[in-house]
Design an enzyme around this catalytic site. Sequence first.
Site, PDB file in Angstrom:
ATOM      1  N   GLU A  35       0.880  -1.161   0.000  1.00 31.95           N
ATOM      2  CA  GLU A  35       0.000   0.000   0.000  1.00 31.95           C
ATOM      3  C   GLU A  35       0.925   1.221   0.000  1.00 31.95           C
ATOM      4  O   GLU A  35       1.816   1.311   0.850  1.00 31.95           O
ATOM      5  CB  GLU A  35      -0.841  -0.036   1.278  1.00 31.95           C
ATOM      6  N   ARG A 261       4.518 -12.853   9.882  1.00 33.55           N
ATOM      7  CA  ARG A 261       5.252 -11.643   9.560  1.00 33.55           C
ATOM      8  C   ARG A 261       6.569 -11.608  10.315  1.00 33.55           C
ATOM      9  O   ARG A 261       6.738 -12.301  11.315  1.00 33.55           O
ATOM     10  CB  ARG A 261       4.448 -10.364   9.796  1.00 33.55           C
ATOM     11  N   LYS A 271       3.723   0.833   9.553  1.00 32.54           N
ATOM     12  CA  LYS A 271       3.979   2.077   8.830  1.00 32.54           C
ATOM     13  C   LYS A 271       3.359   3.267   9.543  1.00 32.54           C
ATOM     14  O   LYS A 271       3.877   4.376   9.465  1.00 32.54           O
ATOM     15  CB  LYS A 271       3.450   1.963   7.400  1.00 32.54           C
TER      16      LYS A 271
END
Length: 556
Positions: A35, A261, A271
């Site tokens: 993204e 992850r 982020k």
Amino acid sequence: MAEMQARPTNFIRNIIDADLEAGKHQTTHTRFPPEPNGYLHIGHAKSIVLNFGIAKDYNGFCNLRFDDTNPEKEDIDYVNAIKKDVNWLGYQWHDEVRYSSNYFDQLFGFAEELISKGLAYVEFSNQEEIRSMRGTLTSPGKNSPYRDVSIEENLKHFHDMRDGKYKEGECCLRAKIDMSSSFMCMRDPVIYRIRYANHHQTGDKWCIYPMYDFTHCISDAIENITHSLCTLEFQDNRRLYDWVLDNITIDSRPHQYEFSRLNLEYTMMSKRKLNTLVTENYVSGWDDPRMPTIAGLRRRGYTAAAIQEFCQRIGVTKMENTVEMGMLEACIRDDLNENAPRAMAVLDPIKVVIENYPTDSVEWLDAPNHPNNEDMGSRKLPFTREVFIEREDFREEANKKYKRLVIGKEVRLRNAYFVKAERCDKDENGEITTIYCTYDDTTLGKLPADGRKAKGVIHWVSASEGVPAEIRDYDRLFTVPNPAAAESIDEILNPDSLIIRNGFIEPSLLESQAQQAFQFERLGYFCNDGTKNEAGNLVFNKTVGLRDSWAKIEPK
Ligand code: ATP
Ligand code: MG
């Protein structure tokens, strides 16, 4: 065959092998779907190495697709930074860069198809009402009063949404699935919402934007992705991924697989949190060398090879865990130990005058660039009557354990001569200002004939020929292994994460390029920042020390 065996294996590669063997696919096609709402970080590198690595090893394809359905949070600068980082890591995407927004027309059509099949409806309840109807993990939800509105009316409402006839939040499109599903994501999830926002790719064309779960699976199908790899938090959402694809008319049928992850000690990865560090000036930018971003690591002196190696060493599994920072640091240390040329720099200089050395003479000595690799060649080092050494490398007196310069004792200046300290000057505070030495001119490249031994070898830089430089001594940004759990950033900041040192470097480093890495002898690995400081001096960033200074010291 040897190449096949060298290939890193993991459960995802096993699935691909089985699919290829069963003839389910003729080739593999993966994608990396960031993204564009921030810079890529080391966690993304794990996904990049996995997805692009599969494409490479299986002669398949990997797309770069920007998952751009949140125009308010996204920015074209992030798009550009992400492309640069993927390339820098050593990967090239298949064909053109893709954007989910390329498919907004098709996505709109698939939403119409769901409505026409009675599988989606326009919801006019407000957010609060939607929330209260959703139920909980232990109790089922309630059907919305708008669930059974006719298909024709729903199509009209949806077109009115697109045509800007409603305000933000006034209505949204929901998939009609099952309000009593044990998977919350299946309780009539929202698939389109109204946002009057300018989009970096589509401008003002749309005021409705599709949600991630609806967009992602369809984008995968449009691009003929075979294996859609994502992190474990999307495990439940796989039901929705499959439901959408099962209920629209599209030929290709990708499948989603989840892996854990990457979590890394002493850093945060979200982020949103990294964005806070940037916007609240805890760091100098997304590429601050203390950031776990690819851009930050690059500026810190990490190489793409070291990051790839790290991703291979951590592997790919479904197990949640947190990797020690030392593991990432070991990868760059291993790389630079082998590949970085040696150089000399003094970070905390104190002047040494070699009294029996001629004034105004500059002797250009040969110094090998690497102790174990002759192919890396050598360079010329200027030796002069005055040199700098590290302040901590001199003591007026010391015991035998101190292997550096002491009054009355000899050390070797690296790549040069034996020197003996005779006396020193001090200022009014007792600080040593100058050390006076004598040198033995028979000791260049050899030991003295009488068999004398030096206490040690220390590094130095010529005072007259050396070049002032700013050396940024970086350390971890946080003092705790799990900074993401902290209440406030201020409490866990490492006050010594950046110490600026005004030192001197050997003049050969003036020729170095941005990001070029060196081992500064006895100090660690450093790279040219590619910038100059206010005084016009070169800047070097510390990548990592020679040894892991954070490693736990085991009691003997
Ligand atoms: P963040 O929480 O940092 O914002 P994200 O998952 O929202 O991360 P995306 O840009 O959506 O960021 O991620 C792109 C791809 O990278 C996704 O497939 C995602 O699963 C993967 N990814 C993100 N963070 C990690 C991580 N820490 N470890 C492995 N893969 C990751
Ligand atoms: Mg995301």
